[in-house]
Design a protein around this motif. Structure first.
Motif, short mmCIF file in Angstrom:
data_model
loop_
_atom_site.label_atom_id
_atom_site.label_comp_id
_atom_site.label_asym_id
_atom_site.label_seq_id
_atom_site.Cartn_x
_atom_site.Cartn_y
_atom_site.Cartn_z
N LEU A 105 82.79 75.58 -115.19
CA LEU A 105 82.88 76.17 -116.51
C LEU A 105 82.72 75.12 -117.60
N MET A 106 83.27 73.92 -117.38
CA MET A 106 83.11 72.85 -118.36
C MET A 106 81.65 72.46 -118.49
N LYS A 107 80.94 72.36 -117.37
CA LYS A 107 79.52 72.02 -117.41
C LYS A 107 78.73 73.09 -118.16
N GLU A 108 79.08 74.36 -117.95
CA GLU A 108 78.37 75.42 -118.65
C GLU A 108 78.61 75.34 -120.16
N LYS A 109 79.84 74.94 -120.55
CA LYS A 109 80.13 74.75 -121.98
C LYS A 109 79.26 73.65 -122.56
N ILE A 110 79.14 72.54 -121.81
CA ILE A 110 78.33 71.41 -122.28
C ILE A 110 76.86 71.82 -122.42
N ILE A 111 76.35 72.50 -121.41
CA ILE A 111 74.96 72.94 -121.43
C ILE A 111 74.72 73.92 -122.58
N GLY A 112 75.67 74.84 -122.77
CA GLY A 112 75.55 75.79 -123.87
C GLY A 112 75.61 75.11 -125.22
N PHE A 113 76.48 74.12 -125.35
CA PHE A 113 76.61 73.39 -126.61
C PHE A 113 75.30 72.68 -126.95
N ALA A 114 74.71 72.01 -125.96
CA ALA A 114 73.44 71.31 -126.21
C ALA A 114 72.33 72.31 -126.54
N GLY A 115 72.32 73.43 -125.85
CA GLY A 115 71.26 74.42 -126.07
C GLY A 115 71.32 75.08 -127.43
N GLU A 116 72.50 75.02 -128.09
CA GLU A 116 72.63 75.61 -129.42
C GLU A 116 71.94 74.76 -130.48
N ASN A 117 71.57 73.52 -130.13
CA ASN A 117 70.75 72.68 -131.01
C ASN A 117 71.42 72.44 -132.36
N ARG A 118 72.70 72.13 -132.33
CA ARG A 118 73.46 72.01 -133.58
C ARG A 118 73.13 70.72 -134.34
N ASN A 119 73.38 70.79 -135.64
CA ASN A 119 73.31 69.60 -136.50
C ASN A 119 74.71 69.00 -136.55
N ILE A 120 74.85 67.76 -136.09
CA ILE A 120 76.16 67.14 -135.98
C ILE A 120 76.19 65.85 -136.78
N LEU A 121 77.21 65.70 -137.61
CA LEU A 121 77.46 64.46 -138.34
C LEU A 121 78.72 63.82 -137.75
N ILE A 122 78.62 62.56 -137.35
CA ILE A 122 79.77 61.82 -136.81
C ILE A 122 80.00 60.58 -137.67
N ILE A 123 81.26 60.30 -137.96
CA ILE A 123 81.62 59.09 -138.69
C ILE A 123 82.62 58.30 -137.86
N GLU A 124 82.31 57.02 -137.63
CA GLU A 124 83.22 56.13 -136.91
C GLU A 124 83.61 54.97 -137.81
N ASP A 125 84.87 54.56 -137.71
CA ASP A 125 85.34 53.39 -138.45
C ASP A 125 84.87 52.12 -137.76
N LEU A 126 84.32 51.19 -138.52
CA LEU A 126 83.97 49.87 -137.99
C LEU A 126 85.06 48.86 -138.34
N ASN A 127 85.51 48.88 -139.57
CA ASN A 127 86.62 48.05 -140.03
C ASN A 127 87.17 48.70 -141.29
N GLU A 128 88.04 48.00 -141.99
CA GLU A 128 88.68 48.60 -143.16
C GLU A 128 87.71 48.79 -144.34
N ASP A 129 86.54 48.18 -144.24
CA ASP A 129 85.57 48.27 -145.34
C ASP A 129 84.39 49.18 -145.04
N ARG A 130 84.06 49.35 -143.75
CA ARG A 130 82.81 50.02 -143.44
C ARG A 130 83.00 51.11 -142.39
N ILE A 131 82.13 52.09 -142.46
CA ILE A 131 82.05 53.14 -141.46
C ILE A 131 80.62 53.16 -140.92
N LYS A 132 80.43 53.88 -139.82
CA LYS A 132 79.07 54.10 -139.33
C LYS A 132 78.83 55.59 -139.24
N LEU A 133 77.70 56.00 -139.79
CA LEU A 133 77.32 57.40 -139.84
C LEU A 133 76.26 57.68 -138.79
N PHE A 134 76.44 58.77 -138.04
CA PHE A 134 75.45 59.21 -137.05
C PHE A 134 75.07 60.66 -137.36
#
Length: 362
Positions: A234-263
């Motif tokens: 069931l988890m694999k089917e969720k992953i496959i379904g999620f990818a197949g939905e072709n979503r637009n995803i924005l991710i932000i990760e902290d690099l340090n106290e001054d900078r972030i990285k945007l994906f």
């Protein structure tokens, strides 16, 4: 090698192990390159045989630093697909994908294992699953036994199969009402995998609890093992379904106290990434910059369309899905309606909430 290992940075990245001819024989990733690579060469007596064999062939290495662990995961996956190193194949065959097939045979639909879905054959397929074929077979066998549809006759001749006498087959081999019951269970099994009906799963959970309440711990353990195996499917089917939905995803990760990285991610592709300085940046300017990037890179028709997920995409899809599950809300799923609408209120409000949280921690 000792000098190279000692000079490795303690940062995220990917390492490529080479043999005496300079060929890449293994690709790995880590959030701490130095610590991970050192682990291959120290306390080697406790290593599995495959690791010992790998280490005996390592004569050189190179590495590629990434800003984040997430990037290291994605880069490792891409390099393994491109280079197909010998020891990555031995430790986890990237082509070892398995499908569940519902095929018509001898007048009944059968749950079978397939290594590749056939085109236009009219059968139902689920997958691909990246675990071993044995793991998928075990899950199917568990469902068949728990639901008493594990008939071991390839054709029906009016006599009971051995599994019927063991209580694992409800009597499809004998025909009659049992065949109707069998088809209903197959329908529910298909619905469980496609996510439209979980009643079969809940029924197995209830049977497990009932067996435990009656102190039939052997039967309860059998249901528990079956449920664990089904959870993987069931988890694999969720992953496959999620990818197949072709979503637009924005991710932000902290690099340090001054900078972030945007994906920015579309389906299983990182379509854009950028380091951004946030200290000293006002909310309005930061939001305007990110909003401009979103509209520039999530344009209609510029990226892979939705649809079935190929076996080559599964590993990357799993990395993205797993990351989002543990990323503590530092991401946005951006609906196409937000991008197509002249009113940008939806995306403005979402960015305000996300960036407000980030700026409050700086």
């Amino acid at each position: 090698m000792k000098e190279k290992i000692q000079s490795l940075p303690s940062s995220p990245g990917v390492y490529l192990m080479k043999d005496s001819l300079g060929g890449i024989i293994y690709v790995g990733k880590s959030k701490n390159l130095k610590k991970r690579v050192q682990s291959y060469f120290y306390h080697s007596n406790s290593h599995p045989k495959k690791i010992k064999m790998l280490v005996s062939h390592i004569k050189d290495l190179e590495y590629r630093v990434t800003d984040t662990e997430f990037e290291a995961f994605m880069l490792e996956c891409r390099l393994i697909q491109e280079l197909k190193p010998m020891y990555n194949k031995k430790m986890k065959n990237p082509l070892a994908y398995t499908y569940i097939a519902i095929k018509m045979r001898d007048g009944l639909r059968r749950i079978e294992i397939a290594s590749e879905p056939a085109a236009n054959d009219g059968f139902v397929y689920f997958g691909p699953y990246t675990a071993s074929r044995h793991s998928v077979e075990r899950a199917i066998q568990g469902v068949q036994e728990c639901c008493k549809i594990a008939c071991n006759y390839s054709s029906f001749n009016g006599s009971a199969c051995l599994n019927h006498s063991l209580g694992l087959c409800r009597g499809m081999c004998l025909g009659g009402e049992a065949v109707k019951e069998y088809n209903e269970i197959i329908d529910r099994f298909i619905a469980m995998l496609d996510g439209s009906d979980r009643s079969l799963y809940e029924e197995m959970r209830q049977s497990m609890q009932l067996a435990a309440e009656q102190y039939d711990f052997e039967t309860a353990a059998k249901y528990r093992d079956c449920i664990d195996a089904v959870d993987y499917l069931l988890m694999k089917e969720k992953i496959i379904g999620f990818a197949g939905e072709n979503r637009n995803i924005l991710i932000i990760e902290d690099l340090n106290e001054d900078r972030i990285k945007l994906f920015l991610i579309k389906r299983n592709h990182i379509v854009y990434s950028e380091k951004i300085t946030v200290r000293g940046s006002g909310m309005e300017s930061l939001q305007a910059k990110i909003k401009n990037v979103i509209f520039s890179h999530f344009g209609a028709g510029s990226h892979p369309s939705s649809g079935g997920v190929s076996r080559e995409e599964v590993d990357e899809a799993q990395i993205i899905y797993s990351y989002l599950q543990r990323s503590a809300g530092r991401y946005l799923l951006i609906p196409e309606e937000w991008l197509e609408s002249e009113d940008h209120r939806g995306i403005d409000d979402a960015l305000n909430a996300l960036l407000g949280e980030i700026l409050s921690l700086i």
